[in-house]
Design an enzyme around this catalytic site. Structure first.
Site, short mmCIF file in Angstrom:
data_model
loop_
_atom_site.label_atom_id
_atom_site.label_comp_id
_atom_site.label_asym_id
_atom_site.label_seq_id
_atom_site.Cartn_x
_atom_site.Cartn_y
_atom_site.Cartn_z
N LYS A 1 -31.36 -1.35 -30.45
CA LYS A 1 -31.31 -2.61 -29.81
C LYS A 1 -32.88 -3.25 -30.04
O LYS A 1 -33.67 -2.74 -30.45
CB LYS A 1 -31.13 -2.46 -28.43
CG LYS A 1 -32.11 -1.71 -27.60
CD LYS A 1 -31.65 -1.42 -26.09
CE LYS A 1 -32.70 -0.74 -25.46
NZ LYS A 1 -32.60 -0.42 -24.01
N ARG B 1 -29.37 -1.43 -11.45
CA ARG B 1 -29.39 -2.71 -12.45
C ARG B 1 -28.02 -2.85 -12.61
O ARG B 1 -27.43 -3.58 -12.09
CB ARG B 1 -30.07 -2.07 -13.68
CG ARG B 1 -31.63 -2.04 -13.52
CD ARG B 1 -32.30 -1.94 -14.97
NE ARG B 1 -31.70 -1.03 -15.74
CZ ARG B 1 -32.14 -0.65 -17.08
NH1 ARG B 1 -33.25 -1.57 -17.51
NH2 ARG B 1 -31.38 0.09 -17.86
N TYR C 1 -64.03 -16.22 -27.22
CA TYR C 1 -63.91 -17.18 -26.19
C TYR C 1 -64.19 -16.79 -24.98
O TYR C 1 -64.10 -15.56 -24.74
CB TYR C 1 -62.05 -17.45 -26.19
CG TYR C 1 -61.79 -18.31 -27.31
CD1 TYR C 1 -61.83 -19.72 -27.43
CD2 TYR C 1 -60.71 -17.84 -28.20
CE1 TYR C 1 -61.38 -20.49 -28.24
CE2 TYR C 1 -60.13 -18.76 -29.16
CZ TYR C 1 -60.51 -19.71 -29.06
OH TYR C 1 -60.06 -20.79 -30.20
#
Length: 354
Positions: free
Chosen positions: A34, A132, A254
């Site tokens: 998957k 689930r 940054y």
């Protein structure tokens, strides 16, 4: 050309599949492919996994990709079908389905004759505590027994919530699974993912479902792939595109989050979060150059990272391993407060693939 590459070692994939066979010699293997084979590229991995007994995918679209390349292995849809009109497509392509809720059960029974005519097994999922998907143990026995009375060949399946560690719920999950298996005997059974394959050989039963271990990453936080006798399949690499000499007190990147404490030399590598390399890390992260760990400095940007090459003999164009056989993806993941699964699956299509 920008030198950001993902290389897949098919021999390593075959070796890891053989490791599953060594650990579970009596069980059939459902190789999980998957999420584009955990980010490794489905088409690149199918041939290397040809010796598997079956494949497991999350949905119909992923299963159809397997048939599109002519592969005729058995395929199990581990989340089942998502709509009534997907069932005849699954049956026509000989995909076996997981049933985990009443609507799917109704769809299956509506297509009973066609499903059974193809000789397909139906996987019935137990919700033993992960909460689930699946039927609770007090209701699943009646469901399976009804399916068996209708002539379906059933596989009892479940998924561990904590297979990677000792946890009280494990015992409860095993207890419920065994109770259902006994009540519905004779029935095929499958409950072991990668971690459980190592941890509970007595629970291998008829099918094991290896996932992350096939790709040479560890299902355990405290055991390395070397300890598990696995080989990393993916090498994620880039190259140095510039070098800079900076003085003590200067900043890099940054937000100016990194300030040099002494004079140092840094290199810029052509990789960033636009390629799927993780931006945030809670611990010091490293890349590998010629097998040597080299520290990142400053923030990861979309296309570039900076590394500390002070005292090293490197040059522009030098290969840098972001993860692979030297810098393990599990270690990069740990530095980023996540797991190897996530890093592998979220790679973008930007790097060239080999």
């Amino acid at each position: 050309m920008r030198q950001a590459t993902v290389s897949i070692d098919r021999e390593a994939l075959q070796s890891n599949l053989n490791r599953v066979k060594q650990l579970a010699p009596q069980a059939k293997i459902v190789s999980m492919v998957k999420a584009n084979a955990y980010g490794h590229g489905l088409h690149d991995c199918l041939a290397a996994l040809n010796a598997t007994d079956a494949f497991g995918v999350a949905c119909l679209a992923e299963a159809l990709q397997i048939r599109d390349v002519g592969d005729q292995h058995d395929v199990t849809l581990i989340e089942g079908v998502f709509a009534l009109d997907e069932m005849p497509i699954a049956i026509a392509n000989r995909f076996e389905v997981v049933i985990h809720q009443q609507q799917q059960l109704d769809w299956l029974i509506q297509h009973q004759d066609a499903y059974q005519a193809q000789g397909l097994k139906v996987w019935v999922k137990l919700n033993s505590g992960m909460n689930r998907l699946g039927f609770k143990h007090l209701e699943i026995i009646a469901i399976i027994q009804d399916l068996q009375s209708r002539g379906f060949n059933c596989v009892l399946t479940m998924h561990f919530a904590n297979a990677d560690r000792d946890y009280p719920l494990n015992d409860l999950q095993v207890q419920q699974f065994l109770e259902v298996k006994t009540a519905c005997a004779p029935i095929l059974a499958s409950c072991c993912n990668s971690a459980a394959i190592y941890k509970w050989p007595e629970l291998h039963f008829d099918y094991v479902r290896p996932g992350i271990m096939l790709y040479g990453a560890s299902p355990f936080a405290d055991q390395s792939v070397d300890q598990l006798k696995l080989t990393p399949v993916m090498s994620f690499n880039a190259a140095i595109i510039a070098t800079n000499q900076i003085q003590a007190g200067e900043y890099v990147g940054y937000g100016s989050t990194f300030q040099a404490e002494h004079d140092m030399q840094i290199a810029i590598v052509s990789i960033g979060y636009g390629d799927g390399y993780p931006r945030a890390y809670s611990k010091q992260n490293y890349v590998s150059i010629n097998g040597q760990a080299v520290a990142l400095v400053g923030r990861v940007s979309m296309d570039m990272i900076a590394i500390d090459i002070t005292g090293l003999n490197v040059e522009i164009g030098q290969p840098v391993e972001l993860w692979g056989k030297q810098r393990l993806v599990d270690d990069v993941a740990a530095a980023n407060g996540t797991i190897g699964y996530e890093l592998l699956c979220r790679l973008s299509q930007r790097p060239q693939r080999y």
